[in-house]
Write an enzyme that holds these catalytic residues in place. Structure first.
Site, PDB file in Angstrom:
ATOM      1  N   ASN A 104     -12.078  -3.425   0.901  1.00 37.83           N
ATOM      2  CA  ASN A 104     -10.967  -3.654   1.835  1.00 37.83           C
ATOM      3  C   ASN A 104     -11.543  -3.993   3.194  1.00 37.83           C
ATOM      4  O   ASN A 104     -12.121  -5.048   3.377  1.00 37.83           O
ATOM      5  CB  ASN A 104     -10.044  -2.433   1.861  1.00 37.83           C
ATOM      6  CG  ASN A 104      -8.938  -2.575   2.891  1.00 37.83           C
ATOM      7  OD1 ASN A 104      -8.336  -3.627   3.000  1.00 37.83           O
ATOM      8  ND2 ASN A 104      -8.683  -1.538   3.675  1.00 37.83           N
ATOM      9  N   GLU A 105     -11.423  -3.085   4.151  1.00 38.09           N
ATOM     10  CA  GLU A 105     -11.984  -3.360   5.487  1.00 38.09           C
ATOM     11  C   GLU A 105     -13.405  -2.824   5.536  1.00 38.09           C
ATOM     12  O   GLU A 105     -13.641  -1.722   6.021  1.00 38.09           O
ATOM     13  CB  GLU A 105     -11.113  -2.699   6.560  1.00 38.09           C
ATOM     14  CG  GLU A 105      -9.821  -3.429   6.781  1.00 38.09           C
ATOM     15  CD  GLU A 105      -8.958  -2.800   7.853  1.00 38.09           C
ATOM     16  OE1 GLU A 105      -9.198  -1.638   8.242  1.00 38.09           O
ATOM     17  OE2 GLU A 105      -8.007  -3.467   8.292  1.00 38.09           O
TER      18      GLU A 105
ATOM     19  N   GLU B 249       0.860  -1.188   0.000  1.00 36.99           N
ATOM     20  CA  GLU B 249       0.000   0.000   0.000  1.00 36.99           C
ATOM     21  C   GLU B 249       0.887   1.225   0.000  1.00 36.99           C
ATOM     22  O   GLU B 249       1.974   1.224   0.596  1.00 36.99           O
ATOM     23  CB  GLU B 249      -0.897   0.005   1.248  1.00 36.99           C
ATOM     24  CG  GLU B 249      -1.732   1.279   1.352  1.00 36.99           C
ATOM     25  CD  GLU B 249      -2.816   1.234   2.416  1.00 36.99           C
ATOM     26  OE1 GLU B 249      -2.673   0.458   3.390  1.00 36.99           O
ATOM     27  OE2 GLU B 249      -3.800   1.976   2.272  1.00 36.99           O
TER      28      GLU B 249
ATOM     29  N   CYS C 136      -6.514   0.931   3.049  1.00 36.11           N
ATOM     30  CA  CYS C 136      -7.500   2.010   3.118  1.00 36.11           C
ATOM     31  C   CYS C 136      -7.501   2.901   1.880  1.00 36.11           C
ATOM     32  O   CYS C 136      -8.523   3.512   1.575  1.00 36.11           O
ATOM     33  CB  CYS C 136      -7.245   2.846   4.365  1.00 36.11           C
ATOM     34  SG  CYS C 136      -7.681   1.976   5.874  1.00 36.11           S
TER      35      CYS C 136
HETATM   36  O1  AHR Z   1      -1.910  -1.518   6.829  1.00 34.66           O
HETATM   37  C1  AHR Z   1      -2.383  -0.275   7.245  1.00 34.66           C
HETATM   38  C2  AHR Z   1      -3.895  -0.199   7.215  1.00 34.66           C
HETATM   39  O2  AHR Z   1      -4.442  -1.060   8.144  1.00 34.66           O
HETATM   40  C3  AHR Z   1      -4.551  -0.606   5.935  1.00 34.66           C
HETATM   41  O3  AHR Z   1      -4.600   0.425   5.017  1.00 34.66           O
HETATM   42  C4  AHR Z   1      -5.942  -0.972   6.361  1.00 34.66           C
HETATM   43  O4  AHR Z   1      -6.504  -1.961   5.546  1.00 34.66           O
HETATM   44  C5  AHR Z   1      -5.772  -1.385   7.792  1.00 34.66           C
HETATM   45  O5  AHR Z   1      -6.624  -0.690   8.607  1.00 34.66           O
END
Ligand code: AHR
Length: 657
Positions: free
Chosen positions: A375-376, A49, A241
């Site tokens: 994602n989350e 990321e 994120c």
């Molecule tokens: O890895 C950092 C963050 O942690 C990522 O962007 C997210 O998916 C999680 O909350």
């Protein structure tokens, strides 16, 4: 209970110079008749990321920040002198409309120019060469114009210089190679107007010529090589994120990240403001490292690509208001983005998106097999949003494996709600995230032992051990607890098909989140003990699970501070035993191979250990080898492998057939 696993109190000499002490011996069995489930090639991998300046300022080798003057603060990263003006009339690149005009300052002794500060400086290596390029044209003059390009060190000395003639009245790309005379971690790039007229410049760029695989729009070689050296089986990108966006306008839109780099529109990076106590107002995404480059990197590393796309839900941490999200009825363009991405990756060159890929230089398909949607995410809105994606992707690409989410936590209300929902929707894998204390990792080594074998497979997509007592450093404790936990991932490789540590990279001067697997400055990088644990697993993943048990037939999941697992590797025709001893005493471990043929002979192959008596020890950029894997030994007596596990150690032991 404790005594049950101890076999004998033997007096023995510890290896590696430790003094003579009585050691307990612990006996395990490895049943060679039970060759277990195949281990997926994707088992161990990487999650990337753009956080902690991991892409721009990190893996992406571009040294110029805000190269097209299109950050909202258009001169961010630049110092200017003399007569300069930012303009956007008739730009060469419509999606990055700003450009800069440098004009005669009006006096012979005055100067016009611009200077870029890079990403917390620019790293120059002594005698290394750098490709400076700029889109430019002369303005209101027929005379050829000239610029002088200079590398500057913090003492304001010039440590590299070249001139470049701008001889066209139309926008053209010009380039010149510069050599750095000195090593400098905090350098700058200065550009003088060295003639009397005026020029317009855009997309001012500087790359080392020595990038990973020598590509012009390339990656920082040391960082990309470190990733390759893990031998990852899966590569998840681009987040995290940043996939979701703080609002949907700023979500990661893969279509904006392909095509000519000059015309990929700058986007904000949410990590610029996510943590106000670590605020980085100059953090934007140039998308120079975009989806095409991610696919290329996957291919170069031999890893399966796993792109993750927005499911139409903006970051749910940041948006309680339902209006922030796309209503399910309006999801069509998002679903189309997913279908188009699959075509971009796999479609023939005659298809719309396959042609885009071919035009970028890759007519062969990237052979995409996995796609993540969301994602989350959590709440009822997630399965509601995911369902139409699953339906449409299945209809058009029935073999595509779809990854769904179990939310941001390893357990709890959302997790318990989402897993059954993912089963109902029949996704292929469920992404789990856990950032927890070392103790959690120790206690969860058996986490997957009783998971449902009939549902989707598990993707441990983001995890890391956080030692809060040290400010979440990448210390040996965190690595050892991950190593111990991962014996449980390996033992359950029939349902755990992928796992990736997170986050991957951090710039020492510009990080938002720690711990991270690889730290770097503008010249150096440091592999953490966590990196080495990942590498040890990935390089020794084997092809099939094997059962390794205590005499009472229980798995080795922390009893007597021991964690262990074993695999068989078809290609190498060997068993690979992994043992973490998390206690403060050395321990003898005997692994008896049962079910072997009478005349079978076994020998010990390569054995590697990572260990330290101090759990708080870390690697740093100045001392990157405080903790690194070392060769060790074990002894084979007939069908018994004898290992002297040292206190606080994780070892990998090969038994050759
Ligand atoms: O890895 C950092 C963050 O942690 C990522 O962007 C997210 O998916 C999680 O909350």
């Amino acid at each position: 209970m404790k005594k049950m696993y101890k076999v004998l109190g033997l007096a023995s000499l510890l290896a590696f110079g430790q003094s003579a002490v009585a050691q307990q011996t612990y006996e395990f069995t490895l049943d060679t008749k039970k060759v277990g489930s195949p281990i997926q090639s994707t088992m161990y991998g990487l999650f990337f990321e753009d956080i902690n300046f991991g892409a721009d300022g990190g893996l992406y080798a571009e040294l110029v920040k805000n190269r097209s003057f299109d950050f909202p603060q258009e001169l961010m990263g630049w110092y200017t002198f003399g007569k300069v003006e930012v303009r956007k009339d008739n730009p060469p690149f419509d999606k990055n409309p700003n450009y800069m005009v440098l004009s005669n300052p009006g006096h012979e002794h005055k100067h016009t120019g611009i200077e870029n500060e890079g990403f917390r400086g620019m790293g120059f290596k002594k005698d290394a060469t750098y490709r400076f390029s700029v889109w430019a044209k002369k303005v209101n003059t027929t005379e050829d114009q000239k610029i002088r390009v200079e590398f500057i060190n913090p003492k304001d000395e010039i440590i590299g210089s070249q001139e470049l003639v701008i001889n066209s009245s139309d926008w053209q790309k010009h380039q010149v190679i510069l050599t750095a005379k000195e090593a400098e971690e905090k350098g700058r790039l200065r550009i003088f107007l060295a003639s009397k007229g005026a020029i317009a410049v855009d997309h001012v760029s500087l790359f080392p010529t020595d990038t990973y695989k020598g590509r012009e729009n390339g990656l920082r070689k040391d960082l990309a090589q470190a990733l390759t050296d893990i031998t990852p089986g899966i590569f998840r990108f681009p987040g995290g994120c940043i996939v979701e966006g703080t609002d949907l306008d700023t979500r990661y839109d893969w279509k904006k990240t392909i095509g000519p780099v000059e015309n990929r529109p700058v986007n904000e990076n949410r990590w610029h403001y996510t943590f106000p106590h670590r605020f980085f107002p100059d953090y934007y995404q140039s998308y120079g490292l975009g989806f095409y480059e991610y696919f290329l990197l996957s291919e170069d590393m031999g890893a399966e690509p796993l792109p993750v796309l927005s499911c139409g839900l903006a970051c749910q941490f940041q948006n309680e208001d339902q209006h922030a999200h796309v209503p399910v009825s309006d999801l069509a363009p998002y679903i189309q983005d997913a279908l188009d991405l699959i075509e971009f990756a796999n479609g023939p060159v005659t298809s719309t998106w396959g042609k885009v890929r071919a035009d970028m230089g890759h007519p062969e398909p990237f052979n995409l097999k996995f796609i993540g949607i969301g994602n989350e995410q959590w709440g009822e809105e997630y399965p509601e949003h995911l369902a139409p994606f699953v339906k449409e992707i299945r209809a058009k690409y029935p073999d595509m494996k779809i990854v769904g989410s179990s939310g941001p936590s390893a357990d709890g209300k959302q997790f318990d709600y989402l897993w059954p929902e993912m089963k109902r929707l029949k996704v292929d894998l469920v992404d789990e995230h856990y950032y927890k204390e070392p103790d959690w990792f120790y206690k969860n080594a058996a986490r997957y032992d009783n998971y449902d074998r009939k549902g989707p497979a598990v993707f441990a997509g983001e995890y890391a051990s956080h030692d809060h007592s040290t400010g979440k450093q990448n210390n040996f404790l965190s690595a050892l607890s991950e190593a111990a936990f991962m014996t449980g991932l390996e033992r359950n490789a029939d349902i755990v098909h992928m796992c990736t540590y997170a986050p991957l990279f951090a710039h020492v001067d510009a990080w938002q989140w720690c711990p991270d697997m690889i730290w770097f400055d503008n010249l150096r990088m440091m592999k953490t003990p966590n990196y080495y644990v990942q590498q040890l697993y990935a390089q020794n993943k084997g092809t099939n699970t094997m059962t390794l048990l205590w005499p009472d037939k229980k798995a080795v999941t922390g009893q007597e501070s021991l964690y262990a697992s074993a695999v068989y590797d078809k290609g190498q025709n060997c068993y690979i035993v992994k043992v973490a001893n998390t206690g403060t005493e050395a321990k003898n471990v005997k692994v008896t191979l049962t079910g072997t043929k009478k005349n079978a002979t076994f020998t010990v192959g390569d054995c590697i250990v990572i260990k330290n008596n101090n759990l708080k020890v870390i690697n740093t950029l100045d001392t990157p080898t405080n903790i690194i894997p070392e060769k060790t030994t074990a002894v084979m007596e007939g069908n018994i492998l004898n290992i002297q596990t040292q206190s606080q150690s994780f070892g990998v032991y090969k038994i050759k057939l």
